[in-house]
Design an enzyme around this catalytic site. Sequence first.
Site, PDB file in Angstrom:
ATOM      1  N   ASP A  15       0.854  -1.207   0.000  1.00 15.12           N
ATOM      2  CA  ASP A  15       0.000   0.000   0.000  1.00 15.12           C
ATOM      3  C   ASP A  15       0.886   1.253   0.000  1.00 15.12           C
ATOM      4  O   ASP A  15       0.824   2.080   0.909  1.00 15.12           O
ATOM      5  CB  ASP A  15      -0.929  -0.006   1.219  1.00 15.12           C
ATOM      6  N   ASP A  48       6.788   1.198   1.969  1.00 13.08           N
ATOM      7  CA  ASP A  48       6.577   0.198   0.906  1.00 13.08           C
ATOM      8  C   ASP A  48       7.471   0.542  -0.282  1.00 13.08           C
ATOM      9  O   ASP A  48       8.128  -0.329  -0.864  1.00 13.08           O
ATOM     10  CB  ASP A  48       5.130   0.213   0.412  1.00 13.08           C
ATOM     11  N   ASN A  85      -2.498   2.531   3.564  1.00 12.44           N
ATOM     12  CA  ASN A  85      -1.907   3.850   3.841  1.00 12.44           C
ATOM     13  C   ASN A  85      -2.747   4.977   3.257  1.00 12.44           C
ATOM     14  O   ASN A  85      -2.833   6.069   3.802  1.00 12.44           O
ATOM     15  CB  ASN A  85      -0.494   3.916   3.264  1.00 12.44           C
ATOM     16  N   THR A 109       3.354  -6.045   2.296  1.00 13.82           N
ATOM     17  CA  THR A 109       3.728  -4.928   3.173  1.00 13.82           C
ATOM     18  C   THR A 109       2.555  -3.997   3.451  1.00 13.82           C
ATOM     19  O   THR A 109       2.740  -2.836   3.831  1.00 13.82           O
ATOM     20  CB  THR A 109       4.890  -4.113   2.558  1.00 13.82           C
ATOM     21  N   PHE A 157      -0.798  -1.416  12.462  1.00 10.19           N
ATOM     22  CA  PHE A 157      -1.703  -0.887  11.439  1.00 10.19           C
ATOM     23  C   PHE A 157      -2.126  -1.942  10.409  1.00 10.19           C
ATOM     24  O   PHE A 157      -3.319  -2.118  10.145  1.00 10.19           O
ATOM     25  CB  PHE A 157      -1.034   0.299  10.732  1.00 10.19           C
ATOM     26  N   ASN A 158      -1.182  -2.627   9.774  1.00  8.39           N
ATOM     27  CA  ASN A 158      -1.531  -3.566   8.693  1.00  8.39           C
ATOM     28  C   ASN A 158      -2.493  -4.653   9.162  1.00  8.39           C
ATOM     29  O   ASN A 158      -3.389  -5.054   8.437  1.00  8.39           O
ATOM     30  CB  ASN A 158      -0.274  -4.227   8.113  1.00  8.39           C
ATOM     31  N   HIS A 208       9.685   0.165   8.527  1.00  5.51           N
ATOM     32  CA  HIS A 208       8.942  -1.092   8.647  1.00  5.51           C
ATOM     33  C   HIS A 208       9.089  -2.028   7.442  1.00  5.51           C
ATOM     34  O   HIS A 208       9.633  -3.111   7.550  1.00  5.51           O
ATOM     35  CB  HIS A 208       7.448  -0.782   8.833  1.00  5.51           C
ATOM     36  N   ASP A 209       8.557  -1.626   6.294  1.00  5.58           N
ATOM     37  CA  ASP A 209       8.391  -2.561   5.176  1.00  5.58           C
ATOM     38  C   ASP A 209       9.687  -3.114   4.600  1.00  5.58           C
ATOM     39  O   ASP A 209       9.727  -4.306   4.224  1.00  5.58           O
ATOM     40  CB  ASP A 209       7.553  -1.897   4.068  1.00  5.58           C
TER      41      ASP A 209
HETATM   42  O1  RIB Z   1       2.596  -0.324  10.769  1.00  5.60           O
HETATM   43  C1  RIB Z   1       3.440  -0.067   9.672  1.00  5.60           C
HETATM   44  C2  RIB Z   1       2.822  -0.548   8.410  1.00  5.60           C
HETATM   45  O2  RIB Z   1       1.635   0.186   8.144  1.00  5.60           O
HETATM   46  C3  RIB Z   1       3.720  -0.317   7.179  1.00  5.60           C
HETATM   47  O3  RIB Z   1       3.472  -1.310   6.235  1.00  5.60           O
HETATM   48  C4  RIB Z   1       3.258   1.017   6.657  1.00  5.60           C
HETATM   49  O4  RIB Z   1       3.492   1.159   5.249  1.00  5.60           O
HETATM   50  C5  RIB Z   1       1.784   0.926   6.927  1.00  5.60           C
HETATM   51  O5  RIB Z   1       1.209   0.193   5.860  1.00  5.60           O
HETATM   52 CA    CA Z   2       2.891  -0.683   3.964  1.00  4.15          CA
END
Ligand code: RIB
Ligand code: CA
Length: 319
Positions: A15, A20, A44, A128, A169-170, A242-243
């Site tokens: 996203d 990403d 996102n 991701t 979040f994901n 993160h990704d």
């Molecule tokens: O929590 C971080 C994740 O949430 C990452 O993948 C960021 O791109 C958002 O999608």
């Molecule tokens: Ca992401």
Amino acid sequence: MNEKIRKRPVILDGDPGHDDAIAWVLAATADEFDIRAITTVAGNQTLEKVTYNARRIAALLKLDIEVARGRNRPLCSDLIIAPNFHGETGLDGPALPEPDHELSSLSAPEMMAKVLQESEEKMTIISTGAQTNVAALLLSHPELKEMIEMVSTMGGGLRNGNWTSGAEFNILVDPEAAYTLIHSGVKLQMCGLDVTEKALVYPEDWERIRALNNPVARIVAEWFDFFFIHVKSLGWSGATTHDPCAVMSLLHPEIFDIRDYYVDVELNGKYMRGATIADYNGILGKEANCHCVVDLDREKFVDYLIQACAKFEGWEVNL
Ligand code: RIB
Ligand code: CA
């Protein structure tokens, strides 16, 4: 003897989203990867925005691949988006080339199924964003599970969340999708906040990227510039990258600490919906179902990121 590198066929599902985008830059430079498809999922930002971003990133990286659009909302819940982190476009910051490939007429799960059916070897899905497309693939094509070598995902957090105190979040965007994946029997490597909040890239690190002074390195540095605005306001001294962990842990597993646990996803908690719970002590008596990436050598992570960006020396970008 120059041994031919066995390429790992991969599908990038995300996203974009600044992190990403950086993960995809890393993937595109990996000699070990053969990127067969790019698919998008709302998270996102809205599906339209992240898909447009994905197509522009593919053009920037000169990937001869059509992007396939996924679902515009989670399997069961309403969509949540994160403009506070990624801006109104979902990838605010530097100018990017316009898409140079048509949007695929296939949906993301159909594209995933197509490349899996056409592949002679098992494939790796690098997820991701919310795991909606992966879950939709598994639900609509269970016969293709055997063609999936593994899913490497950024998601979850065994000790904390980042969108709520319990949920990352994901996973929170689509808990039912995460539940479907984690109980599918497909080999799963999960880069949760346990490692991604240690994968801190500091401003002096991305100044090293900017100093490479090639078009893609400059864009990556500007993605860090933008992404860090909100992250810094939350009190972080570096960008929680993160990704890229979901890509780097495939390319350089030796710099990561990976533990096998039984993990489940909370679907019903009033406050803990989307939490990923690990059975650290095996009290549930269930077999481990997840390779949990929990730590890394941060400096080597940054060095590999810089090495990847350096590969774009002389790269032409048509804005
Ligand atoms: O929590 C971080 C994740 O949430 C990452 O993948 C960021 O791109 C958002 O999608
Ligand atoms: Ca992401």
